[in-house]
Scaffold this motif. Structure first.
Motif, PDB file in Angstrom:
ATOM      1  N   MET A 165       0.833  -1.179   0.000  1.00 56.10           N
ATOM      2  CA  MET A 165       0.000   0.000   0.000  1.00 56.10           C
ATOM      3  C   MET A 165       0.885   1.251   0.000  1.00 56.10           C
ATOM      4  O   MET A 165       1.893   1.276   0.687  1.00 56.10           O
ATOM      5  N   GLN A 166       0.499   2.262  -0.762  1.00 55.62           N
ATOM      6  CA  GLN A 166       1.316   3.463  -0.867  1.00 55.62           C
ATOM      7  C   GLN A 166       1.128   4.377   0.329  1.00 55.62           C
ATOM      8  O   GLN A 166       0.050   4.421   0.927  1.00 55.62           O
ATOM      9  N   GLN A 167       2.189   5.082   0.632  1.00 54.39           N
ATOM     10  CA  GLN A 167       2.133   6.070   1.706  1.00 54.39           C
ATOM     11  C   GLN A 167       1.486   7.353   1.183  1.00 54.39           C
ATOM     12  O   GLN A 167       1.558   7.650  -0.009  1.00 54.39           O
ATOM     13  N   PRO A 168       0.862   8.156   2.042  1.00 53.67           N
ATOM     14  CA  PRO A 168       0.261   9.422   1.614  1.00 53.67           C
ATOM     15  C   PRO A 168       1.258  10.347   0.941  1.00 53.67           C
ATOM     16  O   PRO A 168       0.933  11.049   0.001  1.00 53.67           O
ATOM     17  N   ALA A 169       2.507  10.348   1.392  1.00 52.70           N
ATOM     18  CA  ALA A 169       3.523  11.206   0.777  1.00 52.70           C
ATOM     19  C   ALA A 169       3.742  10.801  -0.675  1.00 52.70           C
ATOM     20  O   ALA A 169       3.956  11.654  -1.548  1.00 52.70           O
ATOM     21  N   ASP A 170       3.697   9.503  -0.964  1.00 53.64           N
ATOM     22  CA  ASP A 170       3.867   9.038  -2.330  1.00 53.64           C
ATOM     23  C   ASP A 170       2.707   9.501  -3.211  1.00 53.64           C
ATOM     24  O   ASP A 170       2.910   9.903  -4.350  1.00 53.64           O
ATOM     25  N   ASN A 171       1.500   9.423  -2.670  1.00 55.66           N
ATOM     26  CA  ASN A 171       0.332   9.889  -3.416  1.00 55.66           C
ATOM     27  C   ASN A 171       0.434  11.380  -3.719  1.00 55.66           C
ATOM     28  O   ASN A 171       0.087  11.834  -4.799  1.00 55.66           O
TER      29      ASN A 171
ATOM     30  N   ILE B 139       2.965  11.968  -6.501  1.00 52.40           N
ATOM     31  CA  ILE B 139       2.397  11.586  -7.805  1.00 52.40           C
ATOM     32  C   ILE B 139       1.422  12.657  -8.280  1.00 52.40           C
ATOM     33  O   ILE B 139       1.437  13.074  -9.435  1.00 52.40           O
ATOM     34  N   ALA B 140       0.577  13.125  -7.371  1.00 54.77           N
ATOM     35  CA  ALA B 140      -0.408  14.152  -7.740  1.00 54.77           C
ATOM     36  C   ALA B 140       0.284  15.429  -8.188  1.00 54.77           C
ATOM     37  O   ALA B 140      -0.124  16.056  -9.167  1.00 54.77           O
ATOM     38  N   VAL B 141       1.337  15.823  -7.508  1.00 56.60           N
ATOM     39  CA  VAL B 141       2.061  17.045  -7.873  1.00 56.60           C
ATOM     40  C   VAL B 141       2.739  16.877  -9.226  1.00 56.60           C
ATOM     41  O   VAL B 141       2.747  17.792 -10.049  1.00 56.60           O
ATOM     42  N   SER B 142       3.281  15.700  -9.487  1.00 52.37           N
ATOM     43  CA  SER B 142       3.975  15.489 -10.758  1.00 52.37           C
ATOM     44  C   SER B 142       3.009  15.440 -11.940  1.00 52.37           C
ATOM     45  O   SER B 142       3.414  15.653 -13.081  1.00 52.37           O
ATOM     46  N   LEU B 143       1.734  15.171 -11.689  1.00 50.25           N
ATOM     47  CA  LEU B 143       0.748  15.095 -12.763  1.00 50.25           C
ATOM     48  C   LEU B 143      -0.014  16.397 -12.981  1.00 50.25           C
ATOM     49  O   LEU B 143      -0.812  16.491 -13.900  1.00 50.25           O
TER      50      LEU B 143
END
Length: 59
Positions: free
Chosen positions: A1-7, A10-14
């Protein structure tokens, strides 16, 4: 499961700020290529017309 920081990463990079630099470069390249192809097309048409006119002059 991904950590919130990873999410978040990803959101910032998109989002737009993540792609702004890349899109600026792509836009510059496409603009340059488009202008060069347009100029090349005009030169080609002009050259064809000049050759056609010179052939008609010799007839």
């Amino acid at each position: 499961m991904q950590q919130p920081a990873d999410n978040t990463a990803i959101a910032v990079s998109l989002t737009a700020p993540g792609w702004a630099a890349v899109l600026t470069n792509v836009n510059a390249v496409l603009t340059t290529v488009s202008l060069l192809l347009g100029i090349a097309f005009l030169v080609w048409r002009w050259n064809r017309q000049v050759r056609r006119d010179s052939q008609e002059d010799t007839l």
